[in-house]
Scaffold this motif. Structure first.
Motif, short mmCIF file in Angstrom:
data_model
loop_
_atom_site.label_atom_id
_atom_site.label_comp_id
_atom_site.label_asym_id
_atom_site.label_seq_id
_atom_site.Cartn_x
_atom_site.Cartn_y
_atom_site.Cartn_z
N MET A 240 -2.82 -0.88 -3.01
CA MET A 240 -3.72 -0.43 -1.95
C MET A 240 -3.31 0.96 -1.47
N PHE B 18 -12.86 -0.60 2.50
CA PHE B 18 -12.02 -0.14 3.60
C PHE B 18 -11.93 -1.23 4.67
N GLU B 19 -10.72 -1.38 5.22
CA GLU B 19 -10.48 -2.35 6.28
C GLU B 19 -9.65 -1.71 7.39
N ALA C 270 0.84 -1.20 0.00
CA ALA C 270 0.00 0.00 0.00
C ALA C 270 0.87 1.25 0.00
N ARG D 29 2.80 -9.11 8.88
CA ARG D 29 2.15 -9.53 7.64
C ARG D 29 2.48 -10.99 7.38
N ARG E 3 2.16 -1.62 -5.12
CA ARG E 3 1.47 -0.73 -4.18
C ARG E 3 0.11 -0.35 -4.75
N LYS F 9 -3.06 3.33 2.19
CA LYS F 9 -3.09 3.25 3.65
C LYS F 9 -3.19 4.64 4.25
N ALA G 159 0.99 5.37 1.06
CA ALA G 159 0.38 6.23 2.07
C ALA G 159 -0.35 7.40 1.42
N VAL H 197 -6.95 0.77 5.74
CA VAL H 197 -6.47 0.42 4.40
C VAL H 197 -7.64 0.49 3.44
N LYS I 157 -8.85 -0.58 -0.48
CA LYS I 157 -8.53 -1.47 -1.60
C LYS I 157 -9.48 -1.21 -2.77
N LYS J 241 -6.44 -1.33 9.64
CA LYS J 241 -5.03 -1.64 9.39
C LYS J 241 -4.44 -2.28 10.64
N LYS K 111 -2.71 6.39 7.81
CA LYS K 111 -2.17 6.16 9.13
C LYS K 111 -2.24 7.43 9.96
#
Length: 363
Positions: free
Chosen positions: A198, A31-32, A14, A39, A196, A200, A16, A183, A185, A34, A202
């Protein structure tokens, strides 16, 4: 093991972005939460289970309880992308998870019982004899939900939403359970290894910290000395300067300038607040700078102590106990701040949130 998708697999990555992105500009987004863990690509073919890290290194031997859980809870033949985490109470604890990577078999067995790990799945690469890597995420997610119905731990299915407002709520609330952001997607994107694809989102914050020392860059020479990273500190409630992390990512020119700029602050370690720590040979929960741990074997962690007289502002995303989870980013010097005024009380505390509620997954 004979699966439609075989290891090694490099997981999809992903990039940023700031703020929850607009789904309409990306052809639709899911959306999920993070997750803040390791991983993990999970490969299962009958009783054969393999766990691999994001850089394809084996994790299987370190998490025997997850191998057993995968045999019991997951489809007969599958390849899943997900995250290994350890929860203590209602929060994720990354420091405890790190302790699970240990060379001794007896220690692995003991920790598997004392601090058992969980696995949360968030993508499907293969199921039965079918590969799903070329299918859009919307199809992969539907198949994943059908395959993982009814999981209640230690294997889980991550939550998902297509509502950006709900994702915004997750971003604000779930950090209290130790999660790292959100995250996004693209619903139409295939599974692209090491790409990359996805997005993200943060958490980003700033703090005023004390400059306590520096390490030289790996390319530093006597002819051209360079600063590699700045060692940062904050004062605790007892007035002791604690190591909170490092700041790095300077240009070569700036590294040389910093080396010259900081020379007037160089002090003997015996006269430094961290002088009492020089007797340690192994880092004590990461709080003793310039010492070895099993995460840093072979690295030169010696540092040049500086009189703690300068304050700088840094940006950071996440705390790991009493330290920055990742390398902090230099923002500016703060000559207007007294070092003694830089304490932990300035750090933002996330709202408490029950991890069990994050793990509630519905369609």
């Amino acid at each position: 093991m004979d699966l439609p998708v075989m290891p090694p697999v490099r997981p999809m990555l992903a990039k940023a972005v700031k703020g929850i992105p607009d789904p309409d500009k990306h052809g639709g987004l899911a959306f999920e939460p993070k997750w803040d863990g390791f991983r993990c690509l999970l490969f299962k073919d009958g009783d054969e289970v393999e766990l691999a890290s994001r850089n394809t290194k084996p994790l299987t031997r370190y998490f025997p309880e997850l191998v057993a859980a995968a045999r019991e809870q997951l489809p007969e033949r599958c390849v899943l992308d997900g995250e290994i985490f350890v929860a203590i109470g209602d929060r994720l604890e990354f420091e405890v998870l790190q302790e699970r990577i240990h060379p001794a078999e007896s220690r692995i067995t003991k920790l598997a019982e004392e601090t058992p790990a969980s696995f949360v799945a968030f993508d499907l690469l293969a199921l039965g004899d079918e590969s799903f890597v070329d299918r859009p995420f919307a199809e992969r997610r539907t198949a994943l939900e059908d395959a993982l119905t009814g999981l209640d731990g230690p294997c889980f299915l991550t939550r998902v939403t297509t509502d950006p407002a709900e994702a915004e709520g997750w971003f604000e609330q779930f950090e209290g359970a130790g999660l790292d952001g959100v995250v996004a997607k693209p619903l139409t994107a295939p599974y692209t290894q090491n790409g990359r694809t996805m997005l993200k989102i943060k958490h980003a914050r700033t703090a005023d910290v004390v400059l306590a020392g520096f390490r030289e860059h790996k390319t530093s020479t006597p002819e051209l000395p360079l600063v590699g990273s700045l060692l940062l500190g904050l004062y605790d409630d007892q007035g002791q300067l604690q190591h909170i992390g490092v700041s790095a990512s300077f240009t070569a020119q700036r590294r040389a300038e910093l080396f010259e700029e900081l020379q007037p602050l160089v002090v003997d370690i015996a006269d430094h607040p961290w002088g009492a720590w020089q007797e340690f040979l192994v880092a004590n929960p990461g709080r003793v700078p310039g010492t070895q741990s099993r995460w840093s074997q072979g690295k030169d962690l010696s540092f040049t102590p500086l009189r703690p007289e300068r304050v700088l502002e840094v940006s950071y995303d996440h705390m790991e106990g009493r330290r920055f989870r990742h390398t902090a980013h230099f923002q500016r010097w703060r000559p207007d701040r007294d070092p003694e005024s830089c304490g932990y009380d300035q750090l933002e505390e996330p709202v408490s949130y029950d991890l069990a509620r994050v793990l509630e997954s519905d369609r």
